[in-house]
Design a protein around this motif. Structure first.
Motif, PDB file in Angstrom:
ATOM      1  N   ASN A 171       0.830  -1.209   0.000  1.00  0.00           N
ATOM      2  CA  ASN A 171       0.000   0.000   0.000  1.00  0.00           C
ATOM      3  C   ASN A 171       0.862   1.256   0.000  1.00  0.00           C
ATOM      4  OD1 ASN A 171      -2.222  -1.678   0.104  1.00  0.00           O
ATOM      5  ND2 ASN A 171      -2.500  -1.454   2.314  1.00  0.00           N
ATOM      6  N   ARG A 172       1.944   1.236   0.784  1.00  0.00           N
ATOM      7  CA  ARG A 172       2.835   2.393   0.841  1.00  0.00           C
ATOM      8  C   ARG A 172       3.563   2.580  -0.487  1.00  0.00           C
ATOM      9  NH1 ARG A 172       3.030   7.183   2.962  1.00  0.00           N
ATOM     10  NH2 ARG A 172       3.318   7.633   0.757  1.00  0.00           N
ATOM     11  N   LEU A 173       3.986   1.469  -1.105  1.00  0.00           N
ATOM     12  CA  LEU A 173       4.644   1.542  -2.405  1.00  0.00           C
ATOM     13  C   LEU A 173       3.707   2.167  -3.429  1.00  0.00           C
ATOM     14  CD1 LEU A 173       6.975   0.890  -4.356  1.00  0.00           C
ATOM     15  CD2 LEU A 173       5.978  -1.396  -4.623  1.00  0.00           C
ATOM     16  N   TYR A 174       2.451   1.719  -3.398  1.00  0.00           N
ATOM     17  CA  TYR A 174       1.475   2.273  -4.337  1.00  0.00           C
ATOM     18  C   TYR A 174       1.281   3.764  -4.083  1.00  0.00           C
ATOM     19  CZ  TYR A 174      -3.027   3.454  -6.364  1.00  0.00           C
ATOM     20  OH  TYR A 174      -4.034   4.078  -7.055  1.00  0.00           O
ATOM     21  N   GLU A 175       1.128   4.154  -2.834  1.00  0.00           N
ATOM     22  CA  GLU A 175       0.936   5.574  -2.530  1.00  0.00           C
ATOM     23  C   GLU A 175       2.158   6.392  -2.911  1.00  0.00           C
ATOM     24  OE1 GLU A 175      -1.695   7.359  -1.638  1.00  0.00           O
ATOM     25  OE2 GLU A 175      -2.845   5.512  -1.885  1.00  0.00           O
ATOM     26  N   ASN A 176       3.340   5.788  -2.849  1.00  0.00           N
ATOM     27  CA  ASN A 176       4.536   6.504  -3.294  1.00  0.00           C
ATOM     28  C   ASN A 176       4.439   6.882  -4.771  1.00  0.00           C
ATOM     29  OD1 ASN A 176       5.653   6.287  -0.757  1.00  0.00           O
ATOM     30  ND2 ASN A 176       7.091   4.656  -1.287  1.00  0.00           N
ATOM     31  N   THR A 177       3.868   5.998  -5.582  1.00  0.00           N
ATOM     32  CA  THR A 177       3.723   6.328  -7.005  1.00  0.00           C
ATOM     33  C   THR A 177       2.713   7.449  -7.197  1.00  0.00           C
ATOM     34  OG1 THR A 177       1.971   4.704  -7.506  1.00  0.00           O
ATOM     35  CG2 THR A 177       4.255   3.926  -7.586  1.00  0.00           C
ATOM     36  N   GLY A 218      10.944  11.452 -22.092  1.00  0.00           N
ATOM     37  CA  GLY A 218      11.135  10.044 -21.774  1.00  0.00           C
ATOM     38  C   GLY A 218      10.436   9.664 -20.489  1.00  0.00           C
ATOM     39  N   ASP A 219      10.581  10.465 -19.452  1.00  0.00           N
ATOM     40  CA  ASP A 219       9.908  10.215 -18.180  1.00  0.00           C
ATOM     41  C   ASP A 219       8.389  10.226 -18.364  1.00  0.00           C
ATOM     42  OD1 ASP A 219      12.564  11.563 -17.820  1.00  0.00           O
ATOM     43  OD2 ASP A 219      12.206  11.073 -15.735  1.00  0.00           O
ATOM     44  N   ALA A 220       7.908  11.199 -19.144  1.00  0.00           N
ATOM     45  CA  ALA A 220       6.463  11.352 -19.313  1.00  0.00           C
ATOM     46  C   ALA A 220       5.849  10.156 -20.037  1.00  0.00           C
ATOM     47  CB  ALA A 220       6.163  12.640 -20.074  1.00  0.00           C
ATOM     48  N   GLN A 221       6.515   9.674 -21.095  1.00  0.00           N
ATOM     49  CA  GLN A 221       5.912   8.564 -21.851  1.00  0.00           C
ATOM     50  C   GLN A 221       5.914   7.275 -21.043  1.00  0.00           C
ATOM     51  OE1 GLN A 221       7.414   5.750 -23.205  1.00  0.00           O
ATOM     52  NE2 GLN A 221       9.572   6.167 -23.662  1.00  0.00           N
ATOM     53  N   VAL A 222       6.919   7.083 -20.184  1.00  0.00           N
ATOM     54  CA  VAL A 222       6.965   5.873 -19.359  1.00  0.00           C
ATOM     55  C   VAL A 222       5.890   5.905 -18.281  1.00  0.00           C
ATOM     56  CG1 VAL A 222       8.357   4.642 -17.646  1.00  0.00           C
ATOM     57  CG2 VAL A 222       9.396   5.379 -19.796  1.00  0.00           C
ATOM     58  N   PHE A 223       5.669   7.074 -17.686  1.00  0.00           N
ATOM     59  CA  PHE A 223       4.767   7.178 -16.544  1.00  0.00           C
ATOM     60  C   PHE A 223       3.322   7.457 -16.940  1.00  0.00           C
ATOM     61  CE2 PHE A 223       3.119   9.483 -12.713  1.00  0.00           C
ATOM     62  CZ  PHE A 223       3.219   8.420 -11.820  1.00  0.00           C
ATOM     63  N   ALA A 224       3.067   7.824 -18.200  1.00  0.00           N
ATOM     64  CA  ALA A 224       1.725   8.229 -18.621  1.00  0.00           C
ATOM     65  C   ALA A 224       0.649   7.185 -18.319  1.00  0.00           C
ATOM     66  CB  ALA A 224       1.724   8.594 -20.102  1.00  0.00           C
ATOM     67  N   PRO A 225       0.868   5.879 -18.591  1.00  0.00           N
ATOM     68  CA  PRO A 225      -0.189   4.905 -18.262  1.00  0.00           C
ATOM     69  C   PRO A 225      -0.476   4.833 -16.765  1.00  0.00           C
ATOM     70  CG  PRO A 225       1.355   3.983 -19.852  1.00  0.00           C
ATOM     71  CD  PRO A 225       1.972   5.253 -19.350  1.00  0.00           C
ATOM     72  N   THR A 226       0.567   4.844 -15.928  1.00  0.00           N
ATOM     73  CA  THR A 226       0.350   4.825 -14.485  1.00  0.00           C
ATOM     74  C   THR A 226      -0.372   6.083 -14.038  1.00  0.00           C
ATOM     75  OG1 THR A 226       2.360   3.528 -14.176  1.00  0.00           O
ATOM     76  CG2 THR A 226       1.503   4.666 -12.251  1.00  0.00           C
ATOM     77  N   ALA A 227       0.055   7.226 -14.558  1.00  0.00           N
ATOM     78  CA  ALA A 227      -0.590   8.490 -14.208  1.00  0.00           C
ATOM     79  C   ALA A 227      -2.061   8.472 -14.580  1.00  0.00           C
ATOM     80  CB  ALA A 227       0.112   9.644 -14.909  1.00  0.00           C
ATOM     81  N   TYR A 258      -3.976   5.919 -14.734  1.00  0.00           N
ATOM     82  CA  TYR A 258      -4.711   5.072 -13.803  1.00  0.00           C
ATOM     83  C   TYR A 258      -5.020   5.859 -12.534  1.00  0.00           C
ATOM     84  CZ  TYR A 258      -6.006   1.442 -10.520  1.00  0.00           C
ATOM     85  OH  TYR A 258      -6.696   0.709  -9.587  1.00  0.00           O
ATOM     86  N   HIS A 259      -4.031   6.574 -12.031  1.00  0.00           N
ATOM     87  CA  HIS A 259      -4.201   7.325 -10.789  1.00  0.00           C
ATOM     88  C   HIS A 259      -5.200   8.470 -10.925  1.00  0.00           C
ATOM     89  CE1 HIS A 259      -1.064   5.114  -8.961  1.00  0.00           C
ATOM     90  NE2 HIS A 259      -0.033   5.813  -9.391  1.00  0.00           N
ATOM     91  N   MET A 260      -5.087   9.207 -12.013  1.00  0.00           N
ATOM     92  CA  MET A 260      -5.806  10.476 -12.164  1.00  0.00           C
ATOM     93  C   MET A 260      -6.420  10.578 -13.557  1.00  0.00           C
ATOM     94  SD  MET A 260      -5.022  12.329  -9.303  1.00  0.00           S
ATOM     95  CE  MET A 260      -3.727  12.482  -8.043  1.00  0.00           C
ATOM     96  N   ASP A 261      -7.373  11.502 -13.686  1.00  0.00           N
ATOM     97  CA  ASP A 261      -7.924  11.836 -14.989  1.00  0.00           C
ATOM     98  C   ASP A 261      -6.967  12.830 -15.647  1.00  0.00           C
ATOM     99  OD1 ASP A 261      -9.303  12.746 -17.189  1.00  0.00           O
ATOM    100  OD2 ASP A 261     -11.187  13.103 -16.138  1.00  0.00           O
ATOM    101  N   THR A 262      -6.132  12.333 -16.552  1.00  0.00           N
ATOM    102  CA  THR A 262      -5.021  13.124 -17.097  1.00  0.00           C
ATOM    103  C   THR A 262      -5.337  13.777 -18.436  1.00  0.00           C
ATOM    104  OG1 THR A 262      -4.083  11.201 -18.231  1.00  0.00           O
ATOM    105  CG2 THR A 262      -3.351  11.606 -15.956  1.00  0.00           C
ATOM    106  N   ARG A 263      -6.569  13.680 -18.903  1.00  0.00           N
ATOM    107  CA  ARG A 263      -6.871  14.141 -20.266  1.00  0.00           C
ATOM    108  C   ARG A 263      -6.437  15.590 -20.503  1.00  0.00           C
ATOM    109  NH1 ARG A 263     -13.132  12.948 -20.451  1.00  0.00           N
ATOM    110  NH2 ARG A 263     -12.849  13.380 -18.219  1.00  0.00           N
ATOM    111  N   ALA A 264      -6.939  16.497 -19.700  1.00  0.00           N
ATOM    112  CA  ALA A 264      -6.654  17.913 -19.923  1.00  0.00           C
ATOM    113  C   ALA A 264      -5.190  18.234 -19.630  1.00  0.00           C
ATOM    114  CB  ALA A 264      -7.578  18.771 -19.064  1.00  0.00           C
TER     115      ALA A 264
END
Length: 540
Positions: free
Chosen positions: A428-434, A460-469, A471-477
């Protein structure tokens, strides 16, 4: 049945945004139905919907249904969604609003700045009167590098770091503020300016004045009176300026707020300089009226507040505040200190051998300095942000009370959508860290880190993290704005992708992995939201 999360282009009740197209989306909950059988969207310029401007019904896509109706500048539209489910039940959403900004309407305002000799942080000011009942009033404002707007001594809105990060060679965002509830018979409007990404020491080369060397602002206040008449108050030669108490500001270096900066000195209001031809001045060459565009950035807000968890007295004799969590933002504190007291807040992520440490910040000074003039006030920086868990406090007079300090967590106003809870606290803590990694690095652009001398939108950072982001948040805008940044940069790189934004000087450093964002980010938005509009158009 209940209709929730009604959005236009992923934004709740957008005010003053650039709208290349209008796409409506919504969710349905609390229903016995398993699927939507039909839906209808109604749009009107009146809140009671007596005259419909546009209506669309049928098998509509709740993930994103395009609405085809013409938009006019500075106009409020009301809309609502009706849904019927396969169980026969139905519902109608709350009334939502969509208000356009200036769009392509010509500006009557002019860019204004302090005199070239006055290199301090200026406050542009204008006094005016309102003698009739007001129906609606909007302030449209932009500035370089950053601005905060005040009307009758009160800060307008809850946003920080406006108008955010831009490629000033391509565009400057205009922020819209509703102000009818703030107007009085006698008023004074103020625009306080800071250096921001435009002027402060920033980027890997640690250079200052990346785009220009003069802080400037432009604004129009449109007042619609109850009797049907209109008035426009625009920045021009009738405005004045004076020096603020911000002695210096920067993204990496931090900020100095000196309440005794003008002690024993004259600080009169003096006429502004109108920048009639900014392109002819190297310090303001980017301030082209054609670059002004309605905002695209989501608001950066103090989304959360964190109290001090512990006041630590280190082996080295330091006083350190532990907030218990790494985050990006700033510290706000209550002060009532003797005049001349100089308080220094240094930011750090870790302790070493129990002592304060921030050597990993490289050249980012990440420091907030406050000089008191004896007044009691709530103190905060205006034109910077930090990444930290620990704050070293030096210069405090008297007993320091941790309850007087609060961490304000800054990130773009995005909605949490994904959650995971397991029986294992460590997972749970690992997940919250992300999740916290997202919060700390989603301050208008998807940065690689929020603390050291970098804080760039690395692709590079953005394309790797975009799917996780996503999932966490509504990232459309949020990602829509970033895609716009990338498209702007492609114009200078012959269709190539930059390694990071803002790409000061338009460096031709495109390459694989980083450049792959041109494919991966639009695909992520399509996978998560069915968004077919967020492609990147390369220039052949």
């Amino acid at each position: 049945m209940k209709i929730t999360n009604v959005r236009i282009n992923g934004i709740e009740n957008p005010l003053g945004y650039t709208l290349d197209g209008v796409v409506c989306s919504w969710n349905v909950c609390d229903t016995a139905s398993t699927r939507q059988t039909s839906a209808a969207i109604e749009v009107s310029e009146s809140r009671d919907f007596t005259d419909l401007l546009y209506q669309k019904e049928g098998a509509l896509n709740q993930s994103g249904e395009p609405l085809e109706f013409p938009l006019r500048p500075r106009t409020t539209y009301y809309y609502r969604v009706r849904v019927t489910g396969d169980a026969g039940n139905s519902a109608v959403s709350d009334i939502q609003t969509l208000e356009t900004g200036k769009m392509d309407e010509p500006w009557t305002a002019q860019w204004i700045a302090a005199s070239k000799e006055d290199t301090f942080h200026p406050v542009m000011t204008k006094a005016f009167s309102v003698e009739k009942p007001v129906a609606k009033a909007r302030l449209y404002v932009s500035g370089v590098g950053l601005f905060e707007a005040y009307l009758n001594g009160k800060k307008l809105g809850e946003e920080y770091l406006t108008p955010y990060v831009s490629d000033y060679d391509s565009s400057l965002q205009v922020i819209t503020f509703p102000v009818e509830d703030c107007l009085q018979e006698q008023n004074h409007l103020e625009l306080m300016l800071g250096k921001g990404w435009y002027m402060s020491v920033f980027r890997l080369a640690l250079q200052a004045n990346n785009f220009g060397d003069r802080m400037a602002a432009i604004a129009e206040l449109h007042i619609d009176y109850a009797d049907g008449s209109e008035e426009v108050l625009a920045t021009d030669g009738s405005w004045e300026y004076y020096g603020s108490d911000v002695e210096d500001s920067g993204i990496y270096l931090g900020e100095t707020l000196n309440r005794q900066l003008w002690a024993g000195k004259e600080n009169p209001q003096r006429p502004v300089e109108v920048l009639s031809d900014p392109a002819a001045d190297p310090g303001t060459k980017n301030l082209n009226l054609s670059h002004l565009m309605d905002r695209i950035s989501l608001p950066v807000l103090a989304m959360e507040s964190i109290p001090v968890q512990e006041v630590i007295h280190t082996p080295a004799g330091e006083t350190v505040l532990d907030f218990g969590q790494n985050f990006a933002g700033f510290v706000e504190f209550q002060a009532s200190l003797p005049a001349g007291t100089k308080v220094v807040l240094d930011c750090g992520e870790i302790l070493q051998k129990g002592n304060f440490y921030n050597g990993n910040y490289r050249d980012a000074q990440s420091q907030f300095i406050y000089v008191s003039d004896g007044r009691a006030e709530t103190v905060r920086p205006h034109f910077t942000f930090f990444g930290f868990r620990y704050i070293r406090v030096t210069g405090w007079v008297g007993e320091l009370n941790g309850a007087d300090f609060t961490g304000r967590v800054l990130y773009s106003d995005i909605r949490r959508t994904g959650y995971i809870t397991t029986s294992n606290p460590k997972i749970n803590r690992l997940y919250e860290n992300t999740v916290w990694g997202l919060k700390s690095n989603f301050i208008d652009i998807p940065t690689d880190c929020p603390q050291r001398s970098e804080r760039l939108g690395w692709t590079g950072d953005a394309q790797v993290f975009a799917p996780t982001a996503s999932y966490h948040m509504d990232t459309r805008a949020f990602f829509h704005k970033y895609i716009k940044d990338l498209k702007d940069e492609q114009k200078y790189l012959n269709g190539g992708m930059p390694n990071f934004t803002p790409n000061i000087g338009h460096q031709e450093s495109a390459g694989s992995v980083w450049g792959d964002i041109a494919t991966f980010l639009p695909y992520t938005l399509y996978t998560y939201y069915g968004d077919k509009t967020s492609w990147l158009t390369a220039i052949p």
